[in-house]
Design a protein around this motif. Structure first.
Motif, PDB file in Angstrom:
ATOM      1  N   PHE A 172     -12.133   6.864 -14.631  1.00 43.13           N
ATOM      2  CA  PHE A 172     -11.644   8.066 -15.285  1.00 43.13           C
ATOM      3  C   PHE A 172     -11.796   9.213 -14.361  1.00 43.13           C
ATOM      4  O   PHE A 172     -12.864   9.381 -13.772  1.00 43.13           O
ATOM      5  N   CYS A 198      -7.294   6.153 -14.644  1.00 40.11           N
ATOM      6  CA  CYS A 198      -6.958   7.149 -15.664  1.00 40.11           C
ATOM      7  C   CYS A 198      -7.231   8.572 -15.201  1.00 40.11           C
ATOM      8  O   CYS A 198      -8.337   8.888 -14.776  1.00 40.11           O
ATOM      9  N   THR A 230      -8.795   7.600 -24.584  1.00 40.41           N
ATOM     10  CA  THR A 230      -7.915   6.831 -23.701  1.00 40.41           C
ATOM     11  C   THR A 230      -8.508   5.450 -23.445  1.00 40.41           C
ATOM     12  O   THR A 230      -7.814   4.440 -23.469  1.00 40.41           O
ATOM     13  N   VAL A 269      -7.237  12.236 -16.763  1.00 39.22           N
ATOM     14  CA  VAL A 269      -7.208  12.879 -18.076  1.00 39.22           C
ATOM     15  C   VAL A 269      -7.783  14.283 -17.958  1.00 39.22           C
ATOM     16  O   VAL A 269      -8.287  14.663 -16.904  1.00 39.22           O
ATOM     17  N   ASN A 311      -2.881  11.120 -18.639  1.00 38.20           N
ATOM     18  CA  ASN A 311      -2.850  11.469 -20.051  1.00 38.20           C
ATOM     19  C   ASN A 311      -3.433  12.866 -20.206  1.00 38.20           C
ATOM     20  O   ASN A 311      -4.638  13.062 -20.144  1.00 38.20           O
ATOM     21  N   ALA A 371      -0.962   3.689 -23.515  1.00 39.89           N
ATOM     22  CA  ALA A 371      -1.952   2.636 -23.234  1.00 39.89           C
ATOM     23  C   ALA A 371      -1.243   1.296 -23.084  1.00 39.89           C
ATOM     24  O   ALA A 371      -1.489   0.550 -22.127  1.00 39.89           O
ATOM     25  N   ILE A 414      -6.802   1.847 -24.376  1.00 36.88           N
ATOM     26  CA  ILE A 414      -6.513   0.845 -23.338  1.00 36.88           C
ATOM     27  C   ILE A 414      -7.156  -0.485 -23.720  1.00 36.88           C
ATOM     28  O   ILE A 414      -6.540  -1.549 -23.606  1.00 36.88           O
ATOM     29  N   PRO A 449      -9.943   0.101 -18.433  1.00 36.78           N
ATOM     30  CA  PRO A 449      -9.826   1.176 -17.439  1.00 36.78           C
ATOM     31  C   PRO A 449     -10.634   0.878 -16.183  1.00 36.78           C
ATOM     32  O   PRO A 449     -11.723   0.311 -16.262  1.00 36.78           O
ATOM     33  N   ALA A 451     -10.864  11.332 -22.575  1.00 33.30           N
ATOM     34  CA  ALA A 451     -11.211  10.172 -21.738  1.00 33.30           C
ATOM     35  C   ALA A 451     -11.694   9.021 -22.616  1.00 33.30           C
ATOM     36  O   ALA A 451     -11.270   7.875 -22.438  1.00 33.30           O
ATOM     37  N   SER A 457       0.735   1.138 -19.816  1.00 35.15           N
ATOM     38  CA  SER A 457      -0.075   1.005 -18.590  1.00 35.15           C
ATOM     39  C   SER A 457      -0.693  -0.371 -18.474  1.00 35.15           C
ATOM     40  O   SER A 457      -0.794  -0.916 -17.377  1.00 35.15           O
ATOM     41  N   LEU A 486      -2.538   5.940 -15.028  1.00 36.62           N
ATOM     42  CA  LEU A 486      -2.149   6.568 -16.281  1.00 36.62           C
ATOM     43  C   LEU A 486      -2.597   8.033 -16.269  1.00 36.62           C
ATOM     44  O   LEU A 486      -3.769   8.325 -16.078  1.00 36.62           O
TER      45      LEU A 486
END
Ligand code: GDP
Ligand code: MN
Length: 394
Positions: free
Chosen positions: A286, A261, A272, A263, A317, A378, A276, A283, A269, A381, A315
């Motif tokens: 991050f 991820c 997200t 972000v 975001n 989400a 997910i 995840p 974060a 992914s 991902l």
């Protein structure tokens, strides 16, 4: 930033807090030499790793002969110590601290933390030292004393005495105890600590007080004014991925799943991560790219995130407030080209110039899955990561 026990003790000693005699060792021979140097007939060999709970995990050994010191050192050095705080990966023991034994009459707890909700330094004390304060808090919360420090005036002598009384310090040692408490507070305050834990603070049979263990963490944002503290950083104790990211001005958190991820902002974060998990995935990490999303920064983020072999989908975001979605989109396109990304890429942009950002992604020709909402991003992914995993299995 965290430091080692021996480093925290050196700082405490500079502020006048009594600590046992001790010395650092990088080899079993050096450990035995330290024991001889310290003298006496009891020594404690302590693994220097950034974690608590070393005692229960075999990282603290009381020894009666120099030979035992050497053997204990041999067992600890070069191994990973796994405590309940480190996770199964453990932490490498690269140095040891050898200390003279102390005649323990009573183990107490003394801690200082920055209480963000109270906006105060909070002094925490308990008669139940030696064990984890979290356990004391759960089993016997009445045995924990909490005292806020008024920031305008700092810790006062009467407060230190009150804590000494709460700790049940015998009358003839109360002055010594309150001095120790004030000095520890000064070390914490002057060095911009976020946490200082002396556990156990020991009352000896001779009636004196000694800091037998010390853990200290510092405010990263204040390190610029404490060169002496910055120097104490031991990167071998940190997650190498987090260190690499920090060295590039990014912040990275490693996790166990398979969606990488990228972000901006800690709050996004967390959101997200929740989405997910809700979509049935997890995840892998991050990477917070913060405010500026230049192509170079995004490319660095791609490299760091995909270094993790578990990552099966990336991902991105980003909520563009100060940033602009068209810049982020340009950054993503360039970063994909620069890093030659092979994994599926899901991008969800929101905020300033979002239409333009999406148009840039669409027209770029890069292989990208776009999403309008966080939930959609989400789900897409998690699905992409699952299909990569299925292909790898087949
Ligand atoms: P931690 O487990 O990582 O918190 O490591 P500590 O430094 O707190 O050590 C754990 C325990 O080892 C302490 O609570 C003490 O009971 C014991 N210990 C440490 N140093 C000495 C010592 O000099 N003498 C004795 N008898 N016990 C010690
Ligand atoms: Mn301890």
């Amino acid at each position: 930033m965290d430091i080692h026990e021996y480093q925290a003790k050196e700082i405490l000693a500079k502020f006048g807090v009594p600590i046992p005699k001790g010395g650092l060792a990088y080899s079993p021979e050096q450990a035995a030499y330290r024991a001889r140097e310290i003298g006496g007939s009891v020594w404690v060999v302590k693994a220097q790793v950034h974690t608590g709970g070393r005692g229960k995990a075999g990282g603290v050994k009381v020894c009666k002969t120099e030979n035992e010191v050497e053997e204990a050192a041999d067992r600890m050095l070069g191994r990973k110590l796994v405590t309940h705080q480190t996770g199964p990966a453990g932490k490498m023991v690269g140095r040891l601290y050898v200390e003279g034994g102390v005649n323990i009459a009573k183990e107490l707890y003394l801690g200082f933390v920055l209480d963000r909700s109270e906006q105060r330094v909070m002094v925490i004390a308990s008669t139940e030292g030696g064990m984890e304060i979290e356990e004391v808090a759960a089993a016997t919360p009445e045995k924990i004393v909490r005292m806020p420090v008024e920031p305008a005036v700092g810790m006062q002598a009467f407060q230190a005495r009150e804590i000494a009384f709460a700790l049940g310090i015998p009358a003839n040692a109360v002055t010594e105890a309150s001095q120790l408490i004030l000095r520890a507070y000064r070390a914490f305050r002057d060095k911009d600590g976020t946490m200082l834990e002396i556990n156990p603070l020991v009352l000896t049979h001779e009636g004196h007080l000694v800091a037998l263990d010390a853990k200290m963490s510092f405010d990263d944002n204040a390190l610029f004014r404490h060169a002496d503290i910055s120097e104490l950083r031991d990167k071998s104790q940190e997650d190498p991925r987090e260190t690499q990211a920090a060295d590039r001005g990014l912040s990275y958190v490693g996790l166990e799943g398979d969606v990488g991820c990228i972000v901006n902002g800690a709050g996004l974060a967390m959101a997200t991560m929740d989405m997910i998990l809700l979509a049935g995935g997890a995840p892998a990490n991050f990477l917070d790219i913060g405010g500026g999303a230049t192509p170079e920064r995004v490319a660095k983020a791609f490299r760091l995130v995909t270094q993790d072999g578990n990552v099966k989908c990336v991902l991105v975001n980003i909520f563009a407030g100060i940033n602009r979605c068209d810049w982020v989109a340009q950054g993503v396109v360039k970063a994909v080209e620069m890093t030659n990304l092979k994994l599926p890429l899901v991008v969800r942009l929101a905020g300033t110039n979002v239409e333009l950002g999406q148009q840039i992604l669409r027209e770029s020709g890069i292989n990208v899955i776009t999403a309008d909402t966080l939930a959609e991003a989400a789900e897409k992914s998690v699905a992409a990561a699952k299909s990569v995993a299925a292909k790898a299995a087949a």
